[in-house]
Design an enzyme around this catalytic site. Structure first.
Site, PDB file in Angstrom:
ATOM      1  N   ILE A 157      -5.528-110.996  41.957  1.00  0.00           N
ATOM      2  CA  ILE A 157      -6.625-110.307  41.291  1.00  0.00           C
ATOM      3  C   ILE A 157      -6.323-108.813  41.349  1.00  0.00           C
ATOM      4  CG2 ILE A 157      -8.403-112.049  41.661  1.00  0.00           C
ATOM      5  CD1 ILE A 157      -9.353-110.628  44.094  1.00  0.00           C
ATOM      6  N   ASP A 158      -6.889-108.063  40.414  1.00  0.00           N
ATOM      7  CA  ASP A 158      -6.576-106.649  40.290  1.00  0.00           C
ATOM      8  C   ASP A 158      -6.942-105.870  41.549  1.00  0.00           C
ATOM      9  OD1 ASP A 158      -5.720-107.044  37.693  1.00  0.00           O
ATOM     10  OD2 ASP A 158      -7.679-106.591  36.828  1.00  0.00           O
ATOM     11  N   LYS A 159      -6.291-104.748  41.739  1.00  0.00           N
ATOM     12  CA  LYS A 159      -6.524-103.886  42.895  1.00  0.00           C
ATOM     13  C   LYS A 159      -8.000-103.581  43.095  1.00  0.00           C
ATOM     14  CE  LYS A 159      -5.787 -99.133  44.473  1.00  0.00           C
ATOM     15  NZ  LYS A 159      -5.154 -97.821  44.174  1.00  0.00           N
ATOM     16  N   THR A 161     -10.621-105.099  41.880  1.00  0.00           N
ATOM     17  CA  THR A 161     -11.504-106.258  41.807  1.00  0.00           C
ATOM     18  C   THR A 161     -11.595-106.864  43.201  1.00  0.00           C
ATOM     19  OG1 THR A 161     -10.906-106.723  39.516  1.00  0.00           O
ATOM     20  CG2 THR A 161     -11.858-108.532  40.770  1.00  0.00           C
ATOM     21  N   ARG A 260     -11.690-108.097  31.732  1.00  0.00           N
ATOM     22  CA  ARG A 260     -11.841-106.707  31.312  1.00  0.00           C
ATOM     23  C   ARG A 260     -11.525-106.543  29.823  1.00  0.00           C
ATOM     24  NH1 ARG A 260      -8.165-103.781  35.697  1.00  0.00           N
ATOM     25  NH2 ARG A 260      -9.059-101.862  34.799  1.00  0.00           N
TER      26      ARG A 260
END
Length: 357
Positions: A157-159, A161, A260
């Site tokens: 998962i994104d930094k 998030t 997103r």
């Protein structure tokens, strides 16, 4: 393994980053040989056991048909194979970084990742990542094999998030979990605060995603799957605040920045998402007090308001259903409370100066 066996594909989405794709045409003079033995002979850095696990997970096709481990290769057979990606060439430094562990057994663990933590090293982030923390927690020898490969991660998962991330401890667990991601059977539910008041209560975005040619750090919806990768997001409204809306997003696929990009495509970018324009006032009034309110909201939750709340999967060894839920982190929870108070004390259709965006 020879260089011509591995297909060097651009890492344009989560699926490509999770899996390496291989292709081989069997020589004309090849004698009949079990495919697991054939592949282990041609993939020197991959064990026969790991190849057998990949075959059992239906990652191996011959002439575009799934085969079993006892299939015997024939001259000119076309073999296609995907394998869960094992990161190479990165010197992992174990670091005593605290981990919030939602579940753990001998085969796997589920980590509740905080916002701001990078999942794996690279692009200037070689310390302080989840992988560094795992190398310390599990022991570098357990986390990284003798070839320096990091093989525990199944997804990411994104930094910025927050939320749940599953980590495999063994080859059996990694390939078994990766198969569920590959076949889109993993349950993943996210909470996102987005700009605007969605007209419907629920919906689905089925639109391919690819890199934005004008900005390599952004992704965009493409006109067709020849330019991007198939991506599907299901969403439904959880709570309305007028100028922003809390939605639950269920991922059917797992592309980079998928939620997103898809919410931005709908005209409702995530609140405070700098990459996709959500870090400015997109809905609301033009008067000074409202601007100050939004600035305070941005300061309260200084990242995109996205949380991976639910993760469900079949345990690759016990075959039992594992379903976990993460509490909304304090920054996002405080942000939602602030919007609730604001929505409860203001008429959002018409502000003091009578003008709205």
């Amino acid at each position: 393994m020879s260089d011509d066996f591995r297909e060097e594909l651009p890492l344009e989405d989560e699926q490509q980053e999770l899996f390496e794709h291989f292709h081989l045409t069997v020589d004309k003079g090849q004698a009949p040989l079990r495919i697991d033995k054939f592949l282990s002979d041609h993939m020197a850095d991959t064990s026969r056991h790991r190849i057998q696990l990949a075959i059992a997970a239906e990652y191996v096709r011959v002439n575009d048909k799934v085969v079993k481990a006892n299939y015997k290769v024939r001259p000119l057979d076309e073999i296609a194979l995907v394998m869960p990606y094992q990161r190479r060439g990165v010197d992992i430094k174990p670091e005593p970084i605290p981990l919030s562990i939602a579940y753990e057994d001998d085969d796997l663990m589920v980590v509740d990742k905080p916002a701001g933590m990078v999942v794996h090293p690279g692009h200037g982030n070689y310390e302080g990542t989840l992988v560094n923390a795992l190398a310390y927690y599990l022991g570098k020898e357990a986390a990284i094999d003798e070839d320096g490969r990091m093989g525990l991660l199944v997804h990411r998962i994104d930094k910025d998030t927050s939320g749940l991330l599953v980590v495999a401890k063994t080859d059996v667990a990694q390939i078994g979990l990766a198969s569920q991601f590959f076949h889109h059977t993993i349950e993943r539910r996210y909470l996102a605060l987005v700009w605007g008041n969605l007209e419907e209560d629920e919906g689905t975005v089925d639109a391919p995603i690819g890199r934005d040619p004008g900005d390599r750090l952004r992704y965009r919806v493409c006109s067709d799957e020849a330019q991007g990768k198939h991506a599907v997001t299901h969403w439904k409204v959880v709570e309305r605040f007028g100028y922003v809306t809390l939605v639950e997003c269920v991922l059917e696929t797992g592309r980079t920045h998928q939620i997103r990009v898809h919410m931005n495509y709908l005209g409702h970018p995530l609140f405070n998402d700098e990459r996709y324009g959500g870090d400015r006032i997109l809905k609301g009034s033009l008067y000074t007090k409202y601007k100050q309110f939004i600035d305070n909201c941005f300061a309260l939750c200084p990242r995109q308001a996205l949380h991976a709340r639910t993760l469900g999967f079949i345990h690759p060894v016990t075959k039992k259903k594992i379903s976990l839920e993460s509490e909304i982190p304090s920054d996002m929870s405080a942000l939602l409370d602030k919007w609730r108070r604001y929505a409860g004390s203001h008429t959002l259709e018409e502000e003091e100066d009578g003008s709205t965006i």
